[in-house]
Structure formats: C-alpha cells, structure tokens
Design a protein around this motif. Structure first.
Motif, short mmCIF file in Angstrom:
data_model
loop_
_atom_site.label_atom_id
_atom_site.label_comp_id
_atom_site.label_asym_id
_atom_site.label_seq_id
_atom_site.Cartn_x
_atom_site.Cartn_y
_atom_site.Cartn_z
N LYS A 69 0.81 -1.22 0.00
CA LYS A 69 0.00 0.00 0.00
C LYS A 69 0.84 1.28 0.00
N LEU A 70 2.16 1.13 0.21
CA LEU A 70 3.04 2.31 0.16
C LEU A 70 3.18 2.83 -1.27
N ILE A 71 2.92 1.95 -2.25
CA ILE A 71 3.02 2.37 -3.65
C ILE A 71 1.69 2.98 -4.08
N PRO A 72 1.72 4.16 -4.70
CA PRO A 72 0.43 4.74 -5.16
C PRO A 72 -0.22 3.86 -6.23
N THR A 73 -1.54 3.97 -6.37
CA THR A 73 -2.22 3.20 -7.41
C THR A 73 -1.96 3.81 -8.79
N THR A 74 -2.19 3.02 -9.83
CA THR A 74 -1.95 3.47 -11.21
C THR A 74 -3.22 3.25 -12.03
N SER A 75 -3.59 4.27 -12.80
CA SER A 75 -4.80 4.11 -13.63
C SER A 75 -4.41 3.71 -15.05
N LYS A 76 -5.40 3.20 -15.76
CA LYS A 76 -5.21 2.82 -17.16
C LYS A 76 -4.82 4.07 -17.97
N LYS A 77 -5.43 5.18 -17.62
CA LYS A 77 -5.18 6.44 -18.33
C LYS A 77 -3.69 6.81 -18.24
N THR A 78 -3.12 6.65 -17.06
CA THR A 78 -1.69 6.96 -16.87
C THR A 78 -0.85 6.09 -17.77
N LEU A 79 -1.12 4.78 -17.77
CA LEU A 79 -0.31 3.86 -18.57
C LEU A 79 -0.47 4.13 -20.06
N LEU A 80 -1.69 4.46 -20.47
CA LEU A 80 -1.94 4.72 -21.89
C LEU A 80 -1.17 5.94 -22.39
N ALA A 81 -0.95 6.89 -21.49
CA ALA A 81 -0.30 8.13 -21.91
C ALA A 81 1.22 7.99 -22.00
N LEU A 82 1.77 6.88 -21.47
CA LEU A 82 3.22 6.73 -21.41
C LEU A 82 3.76 5.93 -22.61
N PRO A 83 4.99 6.26 -23.05
CA PRO A 83 5.58 5.44 -24.12
C PRO A 83 5.90 4.04 -23.59
N LYS A 84 5.94 3.08 -24.50
CA LYS A 84 6.17 1.68 -24.14
C LYS A 84 7.44 1.49 -23.29
N GLU A 85 8.51 2.22 -23.66
CA GLU A 85 9.81 2.04 -22.97
C GLU A 85 9.68 2.34 -21.48
N GLU A 86 8.69 3.15 -21.12
CA GLU A 86 8.53 3.51 -19.72
C GLU A 86 7.86 2.41 -18.91
N ILE A 87 7.01 1.63 -19.59
CA ILE A 87 6.18 0.69 -18.83
C ILE A 87 6.52 -0.78 -19.09
N VAL A 88 7.33 -1.04 -20.13
CA VAL A 88 7.72 -2.43 -20.42
C VAL A 88 9.10 -2.68 -19.82
N TYR A 302 -3.02 -1.61 -9.86
CA TYR A 302 -3.66 -1.09 -11.07
C TYR A 302 -5.17 -0.96 -10.81
N GLU A 303 -5.70 0.21 -11.13
CA GLU A 303 -7.13 0.45 -10.88
C GLU A 303 -7.95 -0.28 -11.93
N GLN A 304 -8.61 -1.33 -11.49
CA GLN A 304 -9.30 -2.22 -12.41
C GLN A 304 -10.62 -1.63 -12.90
N GLN A 305 -11.11 -0.63 -12.19
CA GLN A 305 -12.37 0.06 -12.55
C GLN A 305 -13.59 -0.83 -12.45
N ASP A 306 -13.53 -1.83 -11.58
CA ASP A 306 -14.72 -2.61 -11.25
C ASP A 306 -14.97 -2.44 -9.75
N MET A 307 -16.19 -2.72 -9.35
CA MET A 307 -16.50 -2.70 -7.93
C MET A 307 -16.63 -4.15 -7.46
N GLY A 308 -16.24 -4.41 -6.23
CA GLY A 308 -16.38 -5.77 -5.72
C GLY A 308 -16.67 -5.75 -4.23
N ILE A 309 -17.22 -6.85 -3.75
CA ILE A 309 -17.52 -6.96 -2.32
C ILE A 309 -16.69 -8.10 -1.75
#
Ligand code: ZN
Length: 426
Positions: A69-88, A302-309
C-alpha cells in the motif's frame, strides 16, 4: 517435448495443487511472488522506479500485502499516456511478447504485454477454474469471442483430441452463432454473458431442442440471476460465472459449492478500496489489482475500474483460495434495432477494441433509428472513422442513422457506473 513444455507442465501441476493448500500457505506464496515482482519492476521498469522513488519507497520496504500500500495506485489512463519504454521491462525489450487486448470494457481499449511464460500461466489459471468445475480433457469447448482474438493455429494437444476448442466470432450473424452449436456439438460453451444471453434467445426463436452442454462459462458483463437461469434452461448445463480481465486473465471464479468467487491469490493481489482505504467484508469497494505474473509489463496496484464486495465466509469446498462475495463490472445495454433484433454490447467491443488510436468510446442509442458514437482520440484518421461507420452500418442496417463525434472526455454515468453502450430505447 521441449524444455519449456516440461516447465509448463510443472507450473500447471503447481497451480493445480495450490488451490488445495491452506490459506496461510497461499498467502506465503503470494507474498513471495510479490517481493520478486516488486524488485523486478523497480530494477527494470522506469515508470515504477520513478513512482516508487517519488513516494520514497524502496523494494525492501515491501515485504507483504500491507507494505504494497506504500506504492500509489496506477490508472489505465496513466499507462496509456506513457511510451512503451517507460512501462515495459528492460529485461524483455528484445523478446517476442504476447499482446492481449484488454476488452475495452470501459470503452477504453488497452494492450497489455505478457512474456510467453506468463501468458501460458494465465491460460492455466483458466484451466484450473474450468477443470475444478468439471471440464475434462476430452471436452469440446465452443468459444464465442471477437474475431481479433481467434488464434490462427491450434496447439499440438488439440490435434490429439485434448482440450479441443472451436471458435465463432461474435460479430457473426445470429444464424452463424446458432449453427456453431449444431456444427461442433460442444459439451462446454464459453463467452461473455451478453453474447450467451443473445445466443439463448436466438436458440429459443428457432425451437432447437437437442443442445447437450454440461457447462457454460460466462464473463465480461454483469448478469442478472433471472438471465442466468434463462441461459441455463435454454443452453443446458451448469452456469459458472468468472471474473477476469485482459490485464490479469482470471481473477476469481465460482466453484459450484461456495457462496461467492474464489480469488486466485497465488496469481493476483486484489484490494477492495474506498477513498484509498480497505473496506470491510460485505461492503463494496473499488478493485485494485496487482498481477503477480506480469513480468513484461508489470501491473502493480492497477485500478481495475470494477467494484467488488469482499467476503469473510470460509470456503465450503476445502479450497484455500479465499472468497469474494460479488463483483460489478460493466453493465452495458443491448442496442435494439427497428426490427426488434437486439445487438449485444460485445459486438461494439469487438469493433472498437482492436483500434489502437481510440482512447475511449461510447455508443449511445438515442432512438430506434439514431445512434451516436462518442470517441476520444487525438489522432484517429477520417478514413478510420469512415471504416467504423461502415462496420456499424453493415451490422445495424441502413435505416439506422449513425453519427460519430470526437470529444475530449467521456464522463461516468451519474450512478458512477461505466457504460460503453447505452440505449435509451426500452
Ligand atoms: Zn469453493
């Protein structure tokens, strides 16, 4: 047999036996995998190195799920905006990787890259859930999926009659979908709930009697219990609901004995959060995912954008994989044509998911004859827009007017739900 196949069989065996381990043993496996993934991501993925550095976190600070939990969450939008070299991962930049198109269930297509080994493991996790529900090696499975997902060749074991899979494209006409059943005579049918529901209705309309399936695996859409019963009555067989995503494969699954879904905690870490804090069992939270087998393109918190119980119930079947009560993913509408025919949301997902230039989309049926398509994209060509229009026209018929609008943003519904297909026709 090649060495990688022997390794695969070993991994399959390990995954198979894991489900019967105690929950504390599974937790140990999970945390060991987490530590490895975090070190790997910090060392070889620029995005995570920067993210952890800016949060002042070192890999050794993360020993288990609470440290994560010390690591901040990451959204799909953030990953989509980054070049491949940054995330692969730099470790795999020269390797052939497997691309999985996440279904675009948020109306936001996204490609995730996997090593061959991780992609095989993802398939094994499906196999584990399916075999736990009674799938055997000789069963024939009919899979309804987007044509872009249909593999071009069969693996060696299918030629020996083992785990045979047949595919029908969901974009196909209703007749072709129904004929798939008559032609392949499958014992297992698999697809999104939207497609399965449409299929069950199509079968009813044709008064076909002899369908002998024993299992139906559905995923992708949220399904009402009455619809679930209807599909089971028409297509036969026991219904099994699966919660998964392109980013992680299978996340949780029903076993037929327990109330809820077993979470694959030896493959993923799932958090249920509200305002960044864990929710208590029985309360709905936003699902945040860490895929422990995402070495090529790590997905950590990674923010999955679903809700769960989450659930605090103990499994009844003896498996150590803990339970979640329910989840709520997409709740898309069907588009109802002037002829009365219903087009399932998965048709639109199949059209838009392969289009890489489109960041987000939504189909809104304003009236029986009028459909508006909203697209968020900075570089889509007018030719591509024409192609989309033609693909939709072909399916929906010439009498339906289609307008495509480029917009800056697509907002969530007031209810907070994400819907890619909305119909105002009731
Ligand atoms: Zn169970």
């Amino acid at each position: 047999m090649y060495p990688h196949e022997i390794l695969s069989l070993y991994n399959l065996y390990k995954l198979w036996t894991n489900q019967w381990r105690s929950s504390s043993e599974l937790k140990q496996i999970q945390e060991e995998k987490l530590r490895r993934l975090i070190h790997h991501a910090y060392r070889s993925v620029p995005y995570y190195r920067k993210l952890m550095d800016s949060a002042g976190v070192k890999p050794q600070d993360i020993q288990g799920t609470s440290g994560l939990k010390l690591i901040p969450t990451t959204s799909k939008k953030t990953l989509l905006a980054l070049p491949k070299e940054e995330i692969v991962s730099e470790d795999f930049k020269n390797e052939r990787l497997v691309t999985i198109q996440s279904s675009g269930s948020t109306g936001c297509p996204f490609s995730v890259l996997f090593t061959r080994q991780d992609s095989r493991l993802t398939w094994f996790s499906f196999l584990r859930a399916f075999t736990a529900n009674g799938l055997n090696l000789w069963d024939k499975t009919l899979i309804y999926t987007g044509s872009f997902r249909i593999p071009s060749k069969k693996p060696w074991f299918e030629h020996l009659g083992i785990l045979r899979r047949y595919y029908v494209a969901i974009e196909a006409e209703a007749d072709a979908r129904v004929e798939g059943i008559l032609r392949f005579n499958p014992s297992v049918i698999q697809g999104t709930w939207g497609v399965l529901l449409a299929l069950a209705k199509e079968v009813t309309g044709r008064s076909i009697k002899d369908i002998r399936t024993k299992l139906i695996f559905g995923y992708g859409d949220t399904i009402a219990s009455s619809e679930r019963k209807f599909i089971g009555d028409i297509l036969g067989g026991r219904i099994v609901d699966i919660y998964g995503s392109g980013e992680a494969g299978i996340i949780a699954w029903e076993c037929g004995h327990c109330p809820g879904y077993h979470i694959n905690i030896d493959m993923v870490i799932i958090e249920f959060l509200k305002d960044g804090q864990d929710v208590s069992p029985g309360t709905a939270g936003e699902i945040v995912l860490t895929n422990l087998h995402s070495y090529a393109m790590p997905l950590i918190r990674y923010e999955q954008q679903d809700m769960g119980i989450r659930s605090d119930k103990k499994p009844l079947c003896g498996r150590g994989l803990p339970l979640m009560k329910s989840f709520e993913g997409r709740t898309d509408d069907f588009v109802i044509l002037p002829t009365g025919k219903a087009v399932p949301p998965s048709f639109f997902i199949a059209v838009f998911t392969p289009l890489k230039d489109i960041f987000q989309w939504r189909v809104v049926q304003e009236s029986a004859h009028k459909i508006k398509v909203l697209i968020v994209s900075s570089k889509v060509s007018s030719e591509k827009i024409r192609n989309i229009e033609n693909a939709l026209k072909e399916k929906l018929g010439a009498e339906v007017e289609i307008t495509i609008e480029l917009v800056d943003e697509i907002k969530k519904d007031p209810s907070g739900k994400r819907r890619a297909v909305v119909s105002k026709v009731k």
